[in-house]
Structure formats: structure tokens, C-alpha cells
Write an enzyme that holds these catalytic residues in place. Structure first.
Site, mmCIF file in Angstrom:
data_model
loop_
_atom_site.group_PDB
_atom_site.id
_atom_site.type_symbol
_atom_site.label_atom_id
_atom_site.label_comp_id
_atom_site.label_asym_id
_atom_site.label_seq_id
_atom_site.Cartn_x
_atom_site.Cartn_y
_atom_site.Cartn_z
ATOM 1 N N CYS A 166 -2.595 20.562 -8.898
ATOM 2 C CA CYS A 166 -3.631 19.544 -8.794
ATOM 3 C C CYS A 166 -4.415 19.918 -7.554
ATOM 4 C CB CYS A 166 -3.055 18.134 -8.665
ATOM 5 S SG CYS A 166 -4.341 16.924 -8.278
ATOM 6 N N CYS A 203 -5.129 16.606 -5.299
ATOM 7 C CA CYS A 203 -4.053 15.887 -4.594
ATOM 8 C C CYS A 203 -2.698 16.394 -5.094
ATOM 9 C CB CYS A 203 -4.215 14.381 -4.738
ATOM 10 S SG CYS A 203 -4.699 13.796 -6.374
ATOM 11 N N SER A 204 -2.048 15.678 -5.994
ATOM 12 C CA SER A 204 -0.707 16.098 -6.397
ATOM 13 C C SER A 204 -0.350 15.587 -7.787
ATOM 14 C CB SER A 204 0.310 15.582 -5.385
ATOM 15 O OG SER A 204 0.214 14.177 -5.306
ATOM 16 N N CYS A 205 -1.345 15.387 -8.671
ATOM 17 C CA CYS A 205 -1.066 14.834 -9.998
ATOM 18 C C CYS A 205 -0.099 15.749 -10.745
ATOM 19 C CB CYS A 205 -2.359 14.681 -10.791
ATOM 20 S SG CYS A 205 -3.490 13.531 -9.976
HETATM 21 FE FE FE Z 1 -3.651 14.765 -7.967
#
Ligand code: FE
Length: 194
Positions: A102, A105-107
Site C-alpha cells: 500500500c 499507508c498500510s492497507c
Molecule cells: Fe493503506
């Protein structure tokens, strides 16, 4: 930069935030428990590994997984965790290796892969995975032939990915539990072969 709040452990800060939301009448403790138990307590890469093992042993399931991964997760009882976003399974072949990131961010499909590792959330991974995926893979010990195409999938809050790794040698002879044990979280992200 460090006020009282920052010196508390994360769990205590989270609890304080929960208490404020409860006091404000915006949520109840029961609702928090339900969310945590329903989604996160069972979040584990074993769930994603089970989907992979099923796809390796059941061609019909593999087809359904690649066509509609949300439904394929639900079929194995993991439907609650993949609500609210489109889940796509991307299949490795001898010619194509997939990896997920991602960049924003961190999906990530937490319920199927377990809590995301800190490197997945790092700026270095998020930026380098798209710019120099082969170099990143090499650092994870994944060396691919030049002829293998590397496809990088950029997840976001609406669309998230799970990698379907190549079956292990001898997979034909193994039962589903043995196959599950071969699949790692990094394999499901694409930073390991499986
Ligand atoms: Fe994310």
C-alpha cells in the site's frame, strides 16, 4: 513533543480513547469487544494459508478464488473479516510473481494475513516496492529468473490483495493441513515464494 499521553503505553492510550468514546455516548464497551473479537482475535495468516491450500487442492475453489475472493473467503468462514472492501487474489505462475504494497499507508487484508508487519508499513517498503521490486525481493531472499515478470499491486482502502503462491513440490502428496503449514504471511504478501 512528549506530553503525558505520549508516555503511556499504546494499550493505555487506546483504552483512554475508548473510555472517552463510551463517555460521550458514541460507542459501548460491548461494541468494542465485538469488533475486536469478530475481526482481530481470529486474524491470522493461517486463514489466508487455508485459502491457498484449498486452491492448490481444489481446482473449482481456485477458480472461485480468482473470480471473487470475498466470496471464496466467506466459503471458508472468513467472510466477516473481508467486509467493506474488494478482495482480489493474484496468482503466481512460473512466469509471473505478484507482490502487494500500500504505497499510501498500510492497507492489507488483516483478517487473512494477521497483523501487518512493521516493514509493510515502512516508508522504505512503500516507496521501493514499486520503484525497485526486484531489489526488495532480493533482500527478502527471493531471487527470480529475469524471465519472470514481477507485478506489484497497490492496495487501498477499497481494494486489497492476497497472493496465491505457486504450489510446493510434492504438494500433490500432502493433505490440506500440511499444505497450510507451508504458506507464510510473507508468501501471501509476495515477499516470499510461499
Ligand atoms: Fe493503506
Amino acid at each position: 513533543m512528549s506530553g503525558d499521553h505520549d508516555e503511556l503505553p499504546v494499550a493505555a492510550r487506546v483504552r483512554r480513547l475508548e473510555e472517552r468514546l463510551v463517555e460521550a455516548g458514541l460507542a459501548t464497551d460491548e461494541e468494542f469487544d465485538e469488533i475486536l473479537e469478530g475481526v482481530y482475535a481470529s486474524a491470522s495468516p493461517v486463514n489466508g494459508a487455508r485459502m491457498v491450500a484449498r486452491a492448490w487442492t481444489d481446482p473449482g475453489y481456485r477458480t472461485r478464488l480468482l473470480a471473487d475472493a470475498n466470496a471464496a473467503a466467506a466459503e471458508l468462514g472468513f467472510g466477516d473479516g473481508v467486509h467493506g472492501y474488494l478482495l482480489k487474489a493474484v496468482e503466481n505462475t512460473p512466469d509471473v510473481h505478484n507482490m502487494i504494497v500500500c504505497t499510501l499507508c498500510s492497507c492489507y487484508p488483516t483478517s487473512l494475513l494477521g497483523p501487518s508487519p512493521s516493514w509493510y508499513k515502512s516508508f522504505a517498503y512503500r516507496s521501493r516496492a514499486v520503484r525497485e521490486p526486484r531489489a526488495v525481493l532480493a533482500e527478502f531472499g527471493v531471487e527470480l529468473p529475469d524471465s519472470t515478470e514481477v507485478r506489484v499491486w497497490d492496495a487501498n482502502s477499497e481494494t486489497r490483495y492476497i497472493v496465491l503462491p505457486l504450489p510446493a513440490d510434492g504438494a500433490d502428496e500432502m493433505d490440506e493441513d500440511e499444505l497450510v503449514s507451508l504458506v507464510t504471511r510473507n508468501g501471501l504478501i509476495g515477499t516470499a515464494i510461499r
